[in-house]
Design an enzyme around this catalytic site. Structure first.
Site, short mmCIF file in Angstrom:
data_model
loop_
_atom_site.label_atom_id
_atom_site.label_comp_id
_atom_site.label_asym_id
_atom_site.label_seq_id
_atom_site.Cartn_x
_atom_site.Cartn_y
_atom_site.Cartn_z
N LYS A 114 0.92 -1.24 -0.08
CA LYS A 114 0.12 -0.07 0.14
C LYS A 114 0.88 1.23 0.08
O LYS A 114 0.45 2.35 -0.29
CB LYS A 114 -1.01 -0.02 1.17
CG LYS A 114 -2.00 -0.91 1.05
CD LYS A 114 -3.27 -1.05 1.77
CE LYS A 114 -4.39 -2.21 1.51
NZ LYS A 114 -4.07 -3.42 1.37
C1 LIG Z 1 -4.21 -4.63 0.44
C2 LIG Z 1 -3.26 -5.69 0.32
C3 LIG Z 1 -3.72 -6.69 -0.42
C4 LIG Z 1 -4.99 -6.64 -1.54
O1 LIG Z 1 -4.82 -5.55 -2.61
P1 LIG Z 1 -6.01 -4.90 -3.29
O2 LIG Z 1 -5.75 -3.96 -4.02
O3 LIG Z 1 -7.18 -4.75 -2.12
O4 LIG Z 1 -6.63 -6.39 -4.05
C5 LIG Z 1 -3.00 -7.81 -0.85
N1 LIG Z 1 -1.90 -8.01 0.36
C6 LIG Z 1 -1.58 -6.99 0.80
C7 LIG Z 1 -0.39 -7.39 2.09
C8 LIG Z 1 -2.14 -6.06 1.23
O5 LIG Z 1 -1.87 -5.09 2.33
#
Ligand SMILES: *Cc1c(COP(=O)(O)O)cnc(C)c1O
Length: 494
Positions: A114
Site C-alpha cells: 500500500k
Molecule cells: C491490501 C493488500 C492486498 C490486496 O490488494 P487489493 O488491491 O485490495 O486487491 C494484498 N496484500 C497485502 C499485503 C495488502 O496489504
C-alpha cells in the site's frame, strides 16, 4: 483527460483528475475512470526501463493526470519513491523456478504494497486542493484493521493542507501493527484505539462521514472530511506504474524479449492491484492472462469462474488479513469496461439490495478470456511458504504465498510457457510469527526475537522500518468507547 463515474451512462458529469482525487467516490456512488485509456508503444516501455523509478512513475502518470504538469508529477514521485524505498522502489529481484518472477512491492516505509500508492497519493491530493481553489484542510479519516492505517499515516505525515486521524480496534490488530501506529511520527497525525472490533471502527467512521452537523462544525474550523480509501483514483493510478516497470526490467535483463507476453498473478482483496495490472494491459503492455489469487475468502474465485457474485457466505479470518474481504469494490471498474455503465449500475443495485448478482454469459466469457482465478486455504498457504523456502530459498509472507500457490496451479493447468510475474505485497517480516509457524518453528514471545529468529533462519536482514521501531517512543496510547459521540469528540478535538 476527463473522468466519469462507472454509473454515468450518459457521461454527463465530466471531472478533471484533480477533482476526482479530491472527491474520491462519485456522487452517484460509482467509481471514477478516465474517458479513454492512453496507449503506450513497445519503444516507450523500453525507454521506461532506462529511467529511475520516480521518472517511470512521472512519465506514466502524466498520461492520465493531464491537469498536473510533468514537473509537478516528477516532484511528487521523487518525494515518494527516491527516499524510503531503498535502492529501487519495485524490484523484480528474485526468481522462483523457471517461470515465476517476484515483483516485490514492499520496500516502502511500512513494508507493505500500500506504500506504493499511499506515498504519492497524499501529495497528489495536496496539489489537487490548490488546483481546485480549495482553502480548507483535507481531514483524512481512516478505520483500519492494521495495514492501511499505518500506510496512510506514513503517507499523509507532514503533507501540506492535510491531517489524518486513524481509528483501530484495540484488540483487533497485531502487536506489531499496534506498535507501528502508536509510534507514528508527524505533526498532523493522530491515532486512537477504540474499545470494539473492526466493524465498530468502520461503522463509527462511516457515521461521521454521514453526519451533516459534524461536517458543518469541521467546515467552520476550516477542514473537510476526505478518505484514503482504495477506490480513489489517486491510489489506483500509481499502481499501474510498477507492472510496466517490472516488464521493462525483465526485458533489460534479457529475461524476456520486448513484445513477449507475460502472465501476471496478484494476491487480491479489493481488486485494486489486479485492476491496475489490467489497465497496464489495456495501455499496451503485452500480457496474456491475469491470475486472481484469493485466500479462504474466495468470493472472487467463484465470481470469475461462474459469473455469480454472492456475498451471502461465511467470513473467514486468515493469516493473510488484507485479503479478508467480501466486497471487492474495485471490481466495479472491471464490470464497467466489460459490461458498460448501465449493466454495472444494475449489478451494484442487486449487490446492495440482495447481496448477489450474476453477469450475462457474454460478459462472463470476456472476463474468462482475461482472468483465471484460484484460491488457497490456510494449510496450503503455510505449505507454500515452507516449500518455497526449501526449494528456492525464497521466503514469502502469507499474502504472497497465496499468489505463489495460484501461479503454480495456473502453470500446471494452462502451461502457457510465459513468464509469470507474481506481485509480492508484504515483507515476510510484517507477518513474521505466521511465517515462522509455517516453517515449523517455535514462536518466541518477544516481538523483537521473532524478527531476529526469522532473520537468522532466512539469512536476510530485518527491514529498517521494523528494526528501528523498538527504539521509538510511544506517542499514542488513548483508547475510547466505540459510540458515535465518543468518536466524534475525538475527531472534533484534533
Ligand atoms: C491490501 C493488500 C492486498 C490486496 O490488494 P487489493 O488491491 O485490495 O486487491 C494484498 N496484500 C497485502 C499485503 C495488502 O496489504
Amino acid at each position: 483527460m476527463n473522468y466519469y463515474s462507472t454509473r454515468d451512462s450518459e457521461r454527463n458529469q465530466a471531472k478533471t483528475s484533480a477533482e476526482v482525487i479530491k472527491q474520491g467516490i462519485a456522487d452517484d456512488g460509482g467509481l471514477f475512470l478516465p474517458e479513454s485509456i492512453p496507449e503506450i508503444s513497445l519503444d516507450f516501455i523500453k525507454e521506461i526501463g532506462t529511467l529511475p523509478y520516480s521518472e517511470r512513475a512521472a512519465k506514466i502518470l502524466s498520461l492520465y493526470l493531464t491537469d498536473y504538469t510533468y514537473d509537478e508529477l516528477l516532484d511528487c514521485a521523487q518525494k515518494a519513491y527516491d527516499t524510503g524505498f531503498g535502492d529501487f522502489a519495485a524490484p523484480v529481484s528474485s526468481l522462483i523456478g523457471d517461470d515465476l518472477r517476484v515483483l516485490e512491492l514492499w520496500h516502502g516505509p511500512t513494508c507493505a504494497f500500500k506504500d506504493m500508492a499511499l506515498q504519492i497519493m497524499p501529495r497528489l491530493l495536496s496539489l489537487a486542493l490548490k488546483k481546485t481553489g480549495e482553502q480548507r484542510t483535507a481531514y483524512i479519516l481512516v478505520a483500519t484493521s492494521g495495514d492501511t492505517g499505518k500506510a496512510a499515516l506514513e503517507g499523509y505525515k507532514d503533507v501540506d493542507s492535510t491531517k489524518i486521524m486513524v481509528f483501530y480496534p484495540e484488540d483487533g490488530v497485531s502487536d506489531m501493527q499496534k506498535m507501528q501506529m502508536a509510534t507514528q511520527e508527524g505533526g498532523n497525525v493522530c491515532v486512537t484505539a477504540i474499545k470494539g472490533n473492526f466493524d465498530d471502527a468502520q461503522t463509527g467512521v462511516k457515521k461521521i462521514f454521514a453526519d451533516a452537523e459534524a461536517k458543518a462544525k469541521l467546515d467552520k474550523a476550516g477542514s473537510f472530511l476526505s478518505s484514503a480509501n482504495s477506490i480513489n483514483w489517486g491510489r489506483l493510478a500509481p499502481q499501474i506504474v510498477y507492472y510496466i516497470s517490472a516488464y521493462a526490467d525483465l526485458v533489460n535483463e534479457g529475461d524476456i524479449e520486448l513484445g513477449e507476453k507475460v502472465d501476471i498473478t496478484v494476491p487480491t482483496g479489493n481488486f485494486g492491484n489486479i485492476f491496475a495490472a489490467y489497465l497496464a494491459k489495456k495501455m499496451g503492455l503485452p500480457v496474456n492472462k491475469f491470475i486472481c489469487a484469493s485466500n479462504s475468502n474466495n468470493i472472487l474465485t467463484d465470481f470469475l469462474r461462474t459469473g455469480t457474485y454472492d456475498r451471502n457466505r461465511q467470513f473467514y479470518t486468515t493469516m493473510s488479513p488484507s485479503m479478508d474481504i467480501l466486497i471487492s469494490s474495485n471490481l466495479e471498474r472491471l464490470l464497467y469496461f466489460i459490461a458498460g455503465a448501465e449493466k454495472t449500475t444494475k449489478y451494484m443495485k442487486d449487490l446492495n439490495e440482495k447481496g448477489v448478482y450474476t453477469v450475462e454469459d457474454d460478459v462472463l466469457s470476456v472476463i474468462k478470456s482475461e482472468f483465471a482465478a484460484y484460491c488457497c486455504n490456510e494449510e496450503d498457504c503455510a505449505k507454500t511458504i515452507s516449500n518455497t523456502f526449501d526449494k528456492y530459498s525464497y521466503i514469502c509472507d502469507p499474502h504472497t504465498a497465496v499468489a505463489v500457490k495460484a501461479a503454480l496451479d495456473f502453470v500446471k493447468d494452462e502451461n502457457t510457457g510465459y513468464k509469470n510475474i507474481v506481485a509480492s505485497t508484504a515483507s515476510p517480516y510484517k507477518f513474521a510469527a505466521d511465517v515462522l509457524k509455517s516453517l515449523g518453528k517455535d514462536i518466541p514471545s518477544d516481538m523483537k526475537e521473532v524478527l531476529d529468529t526469522l532473520s537468522e533462519i532466512t539469512k536476510t536482514e530485518v527491514p529498517a522500518p521494523l528494526a528501528t521501531l523498538f527504539g521509538k517512543s510511544v506517542r499514542f496510547t488513548k483508547s475510547v468507547e466505540k459510540s458515535h459521540e465518543s468518536l466524534l469528540a475525538e475527531v472534533l478535538s484534533f
